[in-house]
Design a protein around this motif. Structure first.
Motif, PDB file in Angstrom:
ATOM      1  N   SER A 131       1.750   8.326  14.451  1.00 25.80           N
ATOM      2  CA  SER A 131       1.468   7.145  13.628  1.00 25.80           C
ATOM      3  C   SER A 131       2.472   6.032  13.909  1.00 25.80           C
ATOM      4  O   SER A 131       2.100   4.857  13.923  1.00 25.80           O
TER       5      SER A 131
ATOM      6  N   PHE B  15      -0.836   5.245   6.151  1.00 27.77           N
ATOM      7  CA  PHE B  15      -1.213   6.354   5.279  1.00 27.77           C
ATOM      8  C   PHE B  15      -0.740   7.697   5.838  1.00 27.77           C
ATOM      9  O   PHE B  15      -0.084   8.477   5.152  1.00 27.77           O
ATOM     10  N   VAL B  16      -1.044   7.965   7.111  1.00 27.96           N
ATOM     11  CA  VAL B  16      -0.641   9.258   7.683  1.00 27.96           C
ATOM     12  C   VAL B  16       0.855   9.336   7.941  1.00 27.96           C
ATOM     13  O   VAL B  16       1.436  10.410   7.918  1.00 27.96           O
ATOM     14  N   LEU B  17       1.489   8.170   8.152  1.00 28.11           N
ATOM     15  CA  LEU B  17       2.946   8.160   8.325  1.00 28.11           C
ATOM     16  C   LEU B  17       3.620   8.663   7.039  1.00 28.11           C
ATOM     17  O   LEU B  17       4.502   9.526   7.088  1.00 28.11           O
ATOM     18  N   ILE B  18       3.150   8.151   5.892  1.00 32.08           N
ATOM     19  CA  ILE B  18       3.699   8.589   4.592  1.00 32.08           C
ATOM     20  C   ILE B  18       3.458  10.085   4.403  1.00 32.08           C
ATOM     21  O   ILE B  18       4.364  10.838   4.045  1.00 32.08           O
ATOM     22  N   ILE B  19       2.230  10.512   4.684  1.00 30.28           N
ATOM     23  CA  ILE B  19       1.882  11.927   4.529  1.00 30.28           C
ATOM     24  C   ILE B  19       2.731  12.795   5.458  1.00 30.28           C
ATOM     25  O   ILE B  19       3.257  13.837   5.058  1.00 30.28           O
ATOM     26  N   GLY B  20       2.909  12.340   6.692  1.00 28.93           N
ATOM     27  CA  GLY B  20       3.710  13.087   7.665  1.00 28.93           C
ATOM     28  C   GLY B  20       5.156  13.221   7.229  1.00 28.93           C
ATOM     29  O   GLY B  20       5.743  14.315   7.293  1.00 28.93           O
ATOM     30  N   ILE B  21       5.747  12.097   6.754  1.00 26.10           N
ATOM     31  CA  ILE B  21       7.141  12.130   6.285  1.00 26.10           C
ATOM     32  C   ILE B  21       7.257  13.110   5.115  1.00 26.10           C
ATOM     33  O   ILE B  21       8.170  13.927   5.051  1.00 26.10           O
ATOM     34  N   TYR B  22       6.270  13.010   4.210  1.00 27.86           N
ATOM     35  CA  TYR B  22       6.271  13.897   3.054  1.00 27.86           C
ATOM     36  C   TYR B  22       6.182  15.374   3.476  1.00 27.86           C
ATOM     37  O   TYR B  22       6.889  16.233   2.939  1.00 27.86           O
ATOM     38  N   GLU B  23       5.316  15.639   4.451  1.00 31.78           N
ATOM     39  CA  GLU B  23       5.163  17.012   4.961  1.00 31.78           C
ATOM     40  C   GLU B  23       6.494  17.538   5.486  1.00 31.78           C
ATOM     41  O   GLU B  23       6.885  18.662   5.194  1.00 31.78           O
ATOM     42  N   ILE B  24       7.193  16.697   6.287  1.00 30.33           N
ATOM     43  CA  ILE B  24       8.469  17.120   6.866  1.00 30.33           C
ATOM     44  C   ILE B  24       9.490  17.389   5.753  1.00 30.33           C
ATOM     45  O   ILE B  24      10.121  18.444   5.727  1.00 30.33           O
TER      46      ILE B  24
ATOM     47  N   PHE C 191       0.839  -1.203   0.000  1.00 32.28           N
ATOM     48  CA  PHE C 191       0.000   0.000   0.000  1.00 32.28           C
ATOM     49  C   PHE C 191       0.875   1.255   0.000  1.00 32.28           C
ATOM     50  O   PHE C 191       0.652   2.184  -0.776  1.00 32.28           O
TER      51      PHE C 191
ATOM     52  N   GLY D  98      -3.561  19.503   8.268  1.00 38.29           N
ATOM     53  CA  GLY D  98      -3.754  18.144   8.773  1.00 38.29           C
ATOM     54  C   GLY D  98      -4.316  18.013  10.169  1.00 38.29           C
ATOM     55  O   GLY D  98      -3.873  17.161  10.939  1.00 38.29           O
TER      56      GLY D  98
ATOM     57  N   SER E 249      -9.621  11.365   7.169  1.00 35.63           N
ATOM     58  CA  SER E 249      -8.595  12.414   7.337  1.00 35.63           C
ATOM     59  C   SER E 249      -7.440  12.160   6.373  1.00 35.63           C
ATOM     60  O   SER E 249      -7.387  11.102   5.742  1.00 35.63           O
TER      61      SER E 249
ATOM     62  N   ASN F 253       3.555  23.272   8.606  1.00 32.78           N
ATOM     63  CA  ASN F 253       3.736  21.976   7.949  1.00 32.78           C
ATOM     64  C   ASN F 253       4.697  21.091   8.719  1.00 32.78           C
ATOM     65  O   ASN F 253       4.460  19.906   8.914  1.00 32.78           O
ATOM     66  N   LEU F 254       5.794  21.694   9.137  1.00 33.81           N
ATOM     67  CA  LEU F 254       6.847  20.951   9.828  1.00 33.81           C
ATOM     68  C   LEU F 254       6.343  20.429  11.178  1.00 33.81           C
ATOM     69  O   LEU F 254       6.514  19.249  11.499  1.00 33.81           O
TER      70      LEU F 254
ATOM     71  N   VAL G 163       2.360  14.183  13.402  1.00 36.60           N
ATOM     72  CA  VAL G 163       1.681  13.084  12.712  1.00 36.60           C
ATOM     73  C   VAL G 163       2.584  11.851  12.611  1.00 36.60           C
ATOM     74  O   VAL G 163       2.163  10.724  12.888  1.00 36.60           O
ATOM     75  N   VAL G 164       3.866  12.067  12.269  1.00 37.97           N
ATOM     76  CA  VAL G 164       4.809  10.938  12.148  1.00 37.97           C
ATOM     77  C   VAL G 164       4.984  10.246  13.504  1.00 37.97           C
ATOM     78  O   VAL G 164       4.898   9.017  13.603  1.00 37.97           O
TER      79      VAL G 164
ATOM     80  N   SER H 168      -5.911  14.403  10.830  1.00 39.76           N
ATOM     81  CA  SER H 168      -4.987  13.314  11.198  1.00 39.76           C
ATOM     82  C   SER H 168      -4.648  13.405  12.676  1.00 39.76           C
ATOM     83  O   SER H 168      -4.605  12.394  13.380  1.00 39.76           O
TER      84      SER H 168
ATOM     85  N   SER I  88       3.189  20.031  12.145  1.00 39.71           N
ATOM     86  CA  SER I  88       2.144  19.040  11.907  1.00 39.71           C
ATOM     87  C   SER I  88       2.757  17.712  11.456  1.00 39.71           C
ATOM     88  O   SER I  88       2.356  16.640  11.924  1.00 39.71           O
ATOM     89  N   GLY I  89       3.758  17.771  10.566  1.00 38.55           N
ATOM     90  CA  GLY I  89       4.438  16.572  10.060  1.00 38.55           C
ATOM     91  C   GLY I  89       5.085  15.777  11.180  1.00 38.55           C
ATOM     92  O   GLY I  89       4.911  14.559  11.278  1.00 38.55           O
TER      93      GLY I  89
ATOM     94  N   GLN J 109      -4.190  16.672   2.858  1.00 43.05           N
ATOM     95  CA  GLN J 109      -2.746  16.676   2.596  1.00 43.05           C
ATOM     96  C   GLN J 109      -2.458  16.235   1.156  1.00 43.05           C
ATOM     97  O   GLN J 109      -1.554  16.760   0.522  1.00 43.05           O
TER      98      GLN J 109
END
Lengths: 135, 123
Positions: free
Chosen positions: A129, B102-111, A7, B19, A40, A118-119, A125-126, B22, A121-122, A44
């Motif tokens: 997750s 899904f959100v892990l990928i989005i988060g990494i991309y955001e960073i 995925f 986001g 959600s 962005n930073l 979120v990372v 998320s 939030s990123g 993004q």
């Protein structure tokens, strides 16, 4: 874990090939799908495509994404309400908080540099997750 | 109380378009406050209200593009219809795992993208 890796690879390969302008329709379809499936993260996807691929102004890209997903969310609520256990008190609290904080948030967006938002939030979120996956 | 604090934090972030959904989903499920599918619907309710207020503010500030909005909206609605159907039939635990990936990928991309734009001084 294999299915999750597949995925993840699919999403990565997909985003590597999105430099065509007509892709906006497919991105819209995928963002809507994510909104319906996960509720959600769809914003993004849209923001990423509008800002980083189509090179639209960041604030405009984010505004469009918010408006699109607001309408899409109404339809998703009707679809999912049968499987949710909603409480009236919590819903009223959430509606009031969202109404006030939505205005504050959009004003912050116009004033604070989106790179910082962005930073932050990123990172949040990372971390959450990874925690969710390792639990 | 935790629900209120998470809602405030997520709604402000959602209003700024970075986001909030998320964050709301992850925090509520991390603290085990609600079941996953109920959290999804609360998140959508939050996003509808935040979306209305934020869009009015954005239109007033002339930070909105109607052309792109109308281009995307129909396809988004079709996608959402399909997504909701899948969400109903997928097992809650699997849905949770897919969501985290899904959100892990989005988060990494955001960073990464924000660090790149910091470096370039763009966006």
């Amino acid at each position: 874990m294999k299915a999750q890796f597949k995925f993840a690879s699919f999403i990565y390969i997909f985003f590597k090939n999105t430099n065509n302008k007509n892709m906006i329709y497919l991105i819209g379809l995928i963002a809507g799908f994510a909104n319906g499936l996960f509720a959600s993260g769809a914003g993004q996807i849209l923001v990423f495509y509008l800002v980083f691929i189509l090179k639209i102004d960041t604030h405009i890209g984010r505004s469009v994404s918010i408006a699109v997903l607001c309408i899409t969310s109404i339809f998703s609520i009707f679809g999912l309400q049968s499987v949710a256990n909603l409480e009236l008190k919590k819903t009223i609290f959430l509606v009031i908080i969202s109404g006030i904080c939505g205005i504050i948030g959009s004003k912050i967006m116009h004033k604070i540099d989106s790179k910082i938002l962005n930073l932050v939030s990123g990172i949040l979120v990372v971390s959450l997750s990874i925690y969710g996956l390792c639990r | 109380m935790i629900f209120v604090i998470i809602s405030i934090l997520a709604a402000v972030v959602a209003g700024s378009g970075v986001g909030g959904g998320s964050i709301f989903m992850l925090l509520i499920t991390t603290f085990n406050l609600l079941d996953y599918k109920t959290t999804m619907v609360y998140n959508l309710i939050m996003f509808v209200i935040v979306g209305i207020t934020a869009t009015i503010t954005n239109i007033k500030a002339k930070k909105f593009d109607k052309k792109i909005f109308f281009k995307v909206i129909i396809f988004c609605l079709i996608g959402s219809y399909i997504g909701v159907h899948f969400a109903k039939i997928i097992n809650e635990q699997d849905l949770k795992k897919y969501f985290n990936v899904f959100v892990l990928i989005i988060g990494i991309y955001e960073i990464i993208t924000s660090l790149i734009s910091f470096k370039k001084g763009k966006i």
